[in-house]
Write a protein that holds these residues in place. Sequence first.
Motif, PDB file in Angstrom:
ATOM      1  N   ARG A   1      11.016 -45.917  52.440  1.00  0.00           N
ATOM      2  CA  ARG A   1      10.465 -47.222  52.084  1.00  0.00           C
ATOM      3  C   ARG A   1      10.358 -48.110  53.318  1.00  0.00           C
ATOM      4  NH1 ARG A   1       9.834 -48.225  46.825  1.00  0.00           N
ATOM      5  NH2 ARG A   1      10.944 -46.970  45.282  1.00  0.00           N
ATOM      6  N   SER A   2       9.551 -49.150  53.211  1.00  0.00           N
ATOM      7  CA  SER A   2       9.375 -50.056  54.340  1.00  0.00           C
ATOM      8  C   SER A   2      10.706 -50.652  54.781  1.00  0.00           C
ATOM      9  CB  SER A   2       8.393 -51.171  53.985  1.00  0.00           C
ATOM     10  OG  SER A   2       8.811 -51.877  52.828  1.00  0.00           O
ATOM     11  N   SER A   3      11.619 -50.825  53.836  1.00  0.00           N
ATOM     12  CA  SER A   3      12.927 -51.397  54.169  1.00  0.00           C
ATOM     13  C   SER A   3      13.768 -50.458  55.038  1.00  0.00           C
ATOM     14  CB  SER A   3      13.704 -51.728  52.891  1.00  0.00           C
ATOM     15  OG  SER A   3      13.844 -50.580  52.071  1.00  0.00           O
ATOM     16  N   ASP A   4      13.416 -49.153  55.070  1.00  0.00           N
ATOM     17  CA  ASP A   4      14.140 -48.202  55.917  1.00  0.00           C
ATOM     18  C   ASP A   4      13.837 -48.423  57.399  1.00  0.00           C
ATOM     19  OD1 ASP A   4      15.363 -46.830  53.777  1.00  0.00           O
ATOM     20  OD2 ASP A   4      13.572 -45.622  53.461  1.00  0.00           O
ATOM     21  N   ASP A   5      12.643 -48.935  57.693  1.00  0.00           N
ATOM     22  CA  ASP A   5      12.253 -49.186  59.078  1.00  0.00           C
ATOM     23  C   ASP A   5      11.135 -50.232  59.101  1.00  0.00           C
ATOM     24  OD1 ASP A   5      11.677 -49.179  61.747  1.00  0.00           O
ATOM     25  OD2 ASP A   5      11.396 -47.013  61.930  1.00  0.00           O
ATOM     26  N   PRO A   6      11.459 -51.491  58.796  1.00  0.00           N
ATOM     27  CA  PRO A   6      10.430 -52.526  58.690  1.00  0.00           C
ATOM     28  C   PRO A   6       9.685 -52.788  59.990  1.00  0.00           C
ATOM     29  CG  PRO A   6      12.628 -53.490  58.586  1.00  0.00           C
ATOM     30  CD  PRO A   6      12.798 -52.014  58.458  1.00  0.00           C
ATOM     31  N   THR A   7      10.280 -52.442  61.133  1.00  0.00           N
ATOM     32  CA  THR A   7       9.589 -52.684  62.401  1.00  0.00           C
ATOM     33  C   THR A   7       8.367 -51.791  62.556  1.00  0.00           C
ATOM     34  OG1 THR A   7      11.009 -51.099  63.569  1.00  0.00           O
ATOM     35  CG2 THR A   7      11.695 -53.416  63.573  1.00  0.00           C
ATOM     36  N   THR A   8       8.360 -50.629  61.893  1.00  0.00           N
ATOM     37  CA  THR A   8       7.177 -49.756  61.964  1.00  0.00           C
ATOM     38  C   THR A   8       6.447 -49.669  60.627  1.00  0.00           C
ATOM     39  OG1 THR A   8       8.573 -47.810  61.537  1.00  0.00           O
ATOM     40  CG2 THR A   8       8.061 -48.319  63.829  1.00  0.00           C
ATOM     41  N   LEU A   9       7.171 -49.685  59.516  1.00  0.00           N
ATOM     42  CA  LEU A   9       6.535 -49.532  58.204  1.00  0.00           C
ATOM     43  C   LEU A   9       6.136 -50.863  57.584  1.00  0.00           C
ATOM     44  CD1 LEU A   9       8.727 -46.674  56.684  1.00  0.00           C
ATOM     45  CD2 LEU A   9       6.432 -46.506  57.660  1.00  0.00           C
ATOM     46  N   GLY A  10       6.590 -51.955  58.189  1.00  0.00           N
ATOM     47  CA  GLY A  10       6.143 -53.260  57.735  1.00  0.00           C
ATOM     48  C   GLY A  10       6.943 -53.842  56.589  1.00  0.00           C
ATOM     49  N   GLN A  11       6.416 -54.934  56.040  1.00  0.00           N
ATOM     50  CA  GLN A  11       7.094 -55.667  54.968  1.00  0.00           C
ATOM     51  C   GLN A  11       6.314 -55.602  53.662  1.00  0.00           C
ATOM     52  OE1 GLN A  11       6.439 -57.761  58.092  1.00  0.00           O
ATOM     53  NE2 GLN A  11       8.098 -56.493  58.837  1.00  0.00           N
TER      54      GLN A  11
END
Length: 272
Positions: free
Chosen positions: A214-224
């Motif tokens: 999920r985006s919360s696993d890596d918000p710097t690359t997968l976003g918000q």
Amino acid sequence: MKYEKISLALIMGGLLFSSLSMSARADDGTLTVGTEGDAPQFSMADANGNVTGYDADVANAICKEMKVKCKFVVQSFSTLIPSIDTNRFDVIISGLGITDERKKKIDYSIPYGSAPQYFAVAKGSPIASMTSLAEVLKALDGKSIGVVNGTTYARYIAKNIPTADLKTYDSTTQLTADFAAGRLDAAFGDAPTWADFLKTSDGANFTRVEIKVRSSDDPTTLGQGMGVGLRKGNTELKAKLDKAICALIKDGTMTKVSQTWFSDDYTLSCKL
């Protein structure tokens, strides 16, 4: 995550609008929407330029709430952000993840949804039965992994598996074709991509690794989450989009659209 190729004449002709800003053509009552058209179940375009899918329904709901008409411009995902400043369209609605890197080039509405991502591999791969993300990432060290060019998924792989042989494609159709032909050890994409591909004859020998990213696993690359992209500084249009999206989240329209296409609720709460 298909469609017949859209002719250049169609893209450059009937769907192309003048280079006026949204505020300048308020009387026109049209919002021009840039979208990929080759990403089931998100955005699918036929040979006549008719666009359907989750993002098409999101766009149409936003336009209805704003009391304007939607007009779609279809082109490859990787060209959407570069095209926003050429006035080809007013906004991008195409499963566009909100990232700090993209914020340097465009502004965003508030997020309207977030889809989980998965790795997919051949059924005989030992990766198929792994139970932790760390284990999967380690197993893919040095392996060939396919992603769609210009997506947050490409950046996720580059960051988290830097030794991987990253293969990028201009469309999901091209990605799954190479995957089916055995040219990739794995592929990475959103849940609808694999739900669609695994139902086909080409996908019969492949499986989704049942570990959600999920985006919360890596918000710097997968976003918000996913948001509507628009030209920088267009505060008037952003305010209208945010108001419309929040209303659609609160009245359940966004949940209904998500359930229609994914049998799941991708909707995020309104933070206005």
